[in-house]
Write a protein that holds these residues in place. Sequence first.
Motif, PDB file in Angstrom:
ATOM      1  N   ALA A 141       0.811  -1.219   0.000  1.00  0.00           N
ATOM      2  CA  ALA A 141       0.000   0.000   0.000  1.00  0.00           C
ATOM      3  C   ALA A 141       0.843   1.266   0.000  1.00  0.00           C
ATOM      4  N   ILE A 142       2.122   1.139   0.405  1.00  0.00           N
ATOM      5  CA  ILE A 142       2.927   2.367   0.576  1.00  0.00           C
ATOM      6  C   ILE A 142       4.337   2.246  -0.005  1.00  0.00           C
ATOM      7  N   PHE A 143       4.626   1.167  -0.762  1.00  0.00           N
ATOM      8  CA  PHE A 143       6.010   0.955  -1.197  1.00  0.00           C
ATOM      9  C   PHE A 143       6.540   2.094  -2.065  1.00  0.00           C
ATOM     10  N   GLU A 144       5.678   2.711  -2.878  1.00  0.00           N
ATOM     11  CA  GLU A 144       6.136   3.787  -3.748  1.00  0.00           C
ATOM     12  C   GLU A 144       6.597   5.004  -2.945  1.00  0.00           C
ATOM     13  N   TYR A 145       6.030   5.183  -1.773  1.00  0.00           N
ATOM     14  CA  TYR A 145       6.329   6.372  -0.971  1.00  0.00           C
ATOM     15  C   TYR A 145       7.503   6.141  -0.027  1.00  0.00           C
ATOM     16  N   THR A 146       7.750   4.879   0.346  1.00  0.00           N
ATOM     17  CA  THR A 146       8.901   4.596   1.201  1.00  0.00           C
ATOM     18  C   THR A 146      10.179   4.508   0.380  1.00  0.00           C
ATOM     19  N   SER A 147      10.067   3.973  -0.873  1.00  0.00           N
ATOM     20  CA  SER A 147      11.266   3.831  -1.691  1.00  0.00           C
ATOM     21  C   SER A 147      11.853   5.185  -2.075  1.00  0.00           C
ATOM     22  N   CYS A 148      11.007   6.225  -2.154  1.00  0.00           N
ATOM     23  CA  CYS A 148      11.517   7.554  -2.496  1.00  0.00           C
ATOM     24  C   CYS A 148      11.735   8.418  -1.250  1.00  0.00           C
ATOM     25  N   GLY A 149      11.563   7.819  -0.067  1.00  0.00           N
ATOM     26  CA  GLY A 149      11.876   8.532   1.174  1.00  0.00           C
ATOM     27  C   GLY A 149      10.783   9.430   1.702  1.00  0.00           C
ATOM     28  N   GLU A 150       9.583   9.384   1.144  1.00  0.00           N
ATOM     29  CA  GLU A 150       8.511  10.264   1.627  1.00  0.00           C
ATOM     30  C   GLU A 150       7.921   9.797   2.952  1.00  0.00           C
ATOM     31  N   LEU A 151       8.025   8.497   3.219  1.00  0.00           N
ATOM     32  CA  LEU A 151       7.502   7.945   4.467  1.00  0.00           C
ATOM     33  C   LEU A 151       8.573   7.091   5.139  1.00  0.00           C
ATOM     34  N   TRP A 152       8.477   6.996   6.453  1.00  0.00           N
ATOM     35  CA  TRP A 152       9.377   6.143   7.219  1.00  0.00           C
ATOM     36  C   TRP A 152       8.675   4.804   7.443  1.00  0.00           C
ATOM     37  N   VAL A 153       9.375   3.705   7.213  1.00  0.00           N
ATOM     38  CA  VAL A 153       8.776   2.383   7.381  1.00  0.00           C
ATOM     39  C   VAL A 153       9.650   1.538   8.295  1.00  0.00           C
ATOM     40  N   THR A 154       9.016   0.745   9.130  1.00  0.00           N
ATOM     41  CA  THR A 154       9.725  -0.154  10.017  1.00  0.00           C
ATOM     42  C   THR A 154       8.852  -1.369  10.299  1.00  0.00           C
ATOM     43  N   LYS A 155       9.454  -2.378  10.918  1.00  0.00           N
ATOM     44  CA  LYS A 155       8.706  -3.588  11.231  1.00  0.00           C
ATOM     45  C   LYS A 155       7.804  -3.348  12.434  1.00  0.00           C
ATOM     46  N   PRO A 156       6.558  -3.813  12.393  1.00  0.00           N
ATOM     47  CA  PRO A 156       5.682  -3.674  13.560  1.00  0.00           C
ATOM     48  C   PRO A 156       6.278  -4.401  14.765  1.00  0.00           C
ATOM     49  N   PRO A 157       5.998  -3.926  15.962  1.00  0.00           N
ATOM     50  CA  PRO A 157       6.545  -4.576  17.164  1.00  0.00           C
ATOM     51  C   PRO A 157       5.788  -5.839  17.570  1.00  0.00           C
ATOM     52  N   ILE A 158       4.856  -6.281  16.752  1.00  0.00           N
ATOM     53  CA  ILE A 158       4.191  -7.578  16.940  1.00  0.00           C
ATOM     54  C   ILE A 158       4.337  -8.366  15.638  1.00  0.00           C
ATOM     55  N   ASP A 159       4.354  -9.689  15.743  1.00  0.00           N
ATOM     56  CA  ASP A 159       4.553 -10.539  14.565  1.00  0.00           C
ATOM     57  C   ASP A 159       3.211 -10.790  13.876  1.00  0.00           C
ATOM     58  N   ILE A 160       3.010 -10.123  12.745  1.00  0.00           N
ATOM     59  CA  ILE A 160       1.773 -10.288  11.981  1.00  0.00           C
ATOM     60  C   ILE A 160       2.041 -11.297  10.867  1.00  0.00           C
ATOM     61  N   PRO A 161       1.191 -12.304  10.712  1.00  0.00           N
ATOM     62  CA  PRO A 161       1.439 -13.347   9.695  1.00  0.00           C
ATOM     63  C   PRO A 161       1.592 -12.765   8.293  1.00  0.00           C
ATOM     64  N   ILE A 162       2.500 -13.374   7.538  1.00  0.00           N
ATOM     65  CA  ILE A 162       2.708 -13.003   6.138  1.00  0.00           C
ATOM     66  C   ILE A 162       1.567 -13.609   5.307  1.00  0.00           C
ATOM     67  N   LYS A 163       1.023 -12.822   4.375  1.00  0.00           N
ATOM     68  CA  LYS A 163      -0.103 -13.274   3.556  1.00  0.00           C
ATOM     69  C   LYS A 163       0.362 -13.523   2.126  1.00  0.00           C
ATOM     70  N   PRO A 164       0.354 -14.770   1.665  1.00  0.00           N
ATOM     71  CA  PRO A 164       0.697 -15.034   0.261  1.00  0.00           C
ATOM     72  C   PRO A 164      -0.452 -14.616  -0.648  1.00  0.00           C
ATOM     73  N   VAL A 165      -0.132 -13.874  -1.705  1.00  0.00           N
ATOM     74  CA  VAL A 165      -1.143 -13.374  -2.647  1.00  0.00           C
ATOM     75  C   VAL A 165      -0.962 -14.097  -3.975  1.00  0.00           C
ATOM     76  N   SER A 166      -2.066 -14.565  -4.547  1.00  0.00           N
ATOM     77  CA  SER A 166      -2.017 -15.368  -5.772  1.00  0.00           C
ATOM     78  C   SER A 166      -2.994 -14.844  -6.821  1.00  0.00           C
ATOM     79  N   LEU A 167      -2.725 -15.213  -8.062  1.00  0.00           N
ATOM     80  CA  LEU A 167      -3.675 -15.038  -9.148  1.00  0.00           C
ATOM     81  C   LEU A 167      -4.434 -16.360  -9.276  1.00  0.00           C
ATOM     82  N   ILE A 168      -5.768 -16.309  -9.206  1.00  0.00           N
ATOM     83  CA  ILE A 168      -6.588 -17.518  -9.164  1.00  0.00           C
ATOM     84  C   ILE A 168      -7.536 -17.533 -10.367  1.00  0.00           C
ATOM     85  N   TRP A 169      -7.699 -18.691 -10.999  1.00  0.00           N
ATOM     86  CA  TRP A 169      -8.586 -18.819 -12.146  1.00  0.00           C
ATOM     87  C   TRP A 169      -9.194 -20.223 -12.180  1.00  0.00           C
ATOM     88  N   HIS A 170     -10.168 -20.418 -13.053  1.00  0.00           N
ATOM     89  CA  HIS A 170     -10.829 -21.714 -13.190  1.00  0.00           C
ATOM     90  C   HIS A 170     -10.094 -22.548 -14.236  1.00  0.00           C
TER      91      HIS A 170
END
Length: 312
Positions: free
Chosen positions: A247-276
């Motif tokens: 949601a924010i990678f474009e703004y962190t890569s150019c330095g507009e926002l500061w990003v860090t790891k949350p202090p709690i472990d949130i599960p990683i969500k695998p995202v897929s392209l799904i079809w029939h």
Amino acid sequence: MKQLDLNLLVIFDAIMREGSVSRAASVLAMTQPAVSNAISRMRVSFGDPVFVKEGRGVVATPFAQSLWQQTRKHLQSLKDAVDPQPFDPVSTRQEFRIGVSDLTVDIYWSKLRQKIEQGAAGVDVLAVPFTLATMENMLLNAEVDFVISQASPTMAPQLRHMHLFDSYYACTMGNHHPLAHKPLLLEDFIKADHLMVSLSGDRQGIVDCMLSDLGLERRVAMTTNHFSVVPKLLRENNLIATLPFGAIFEYTSCGELWVTKPPIDIPIKPVSLIWHERNERNPAHRWLREAIADITQKLKDENPLPKCLLAG
């Protein structure tokens, strides 16, 4: 109803498309009397007049219109499976309906449109809203061609999927925020004012559930119902947000926002392209699968995941 001759559906489909018995006969390489005979058999099998004469053509009955709406995509899928037609993205007109979230649109749509403009001018892409509860039926019923979401091991066996990326949660804020540019402690995280993306307006999300398990609670000071406004709100206010890095990678890569790891472990969500599976061999669908895979790889190459999110 008597046992249905599937050939009748093929003839029925041709008449519906052509609006004329003679033109349908020409398309099917049949004689007009043979098509007329098939209509007589349809009337017996379907228990409905199916077609009535109007001028030099025929008009479908309400039953026939309803039947065609339910069968035409499936008939086309069968034709494509048996005899896939060549797909030329430059000249072929093709519409794709893709089940996507607003975040997926933010990530993919501009890049996908650029690819279409460069060499697939006949391709139209429609964004279709969905929920995890409706996703499977939408694919099974051919309401959408694809869904970009998390694939489930309990999905129907007819569904196929291709892994696109792993979605990591990131904690982000404006560079001016007092908590920026230093390790984010859980105590400070709890005390901060939080911005949350909530489609329903509910102030409870995955972060709040995890904090509740720890006996903790944060203050959700503001919610928004779409991701695109988040960077502006963070740049101009003392808010922090915990959300998928996409949601924010474009703004962190150019330095507009500061990003860090949350202090709690949130599960990683695998995202897929799904079809029939009905579209597995469809050249047009294969072209779009490859296009989305190519866009995904370029996004990964151009916007590598910050090391802080991978830290143990």
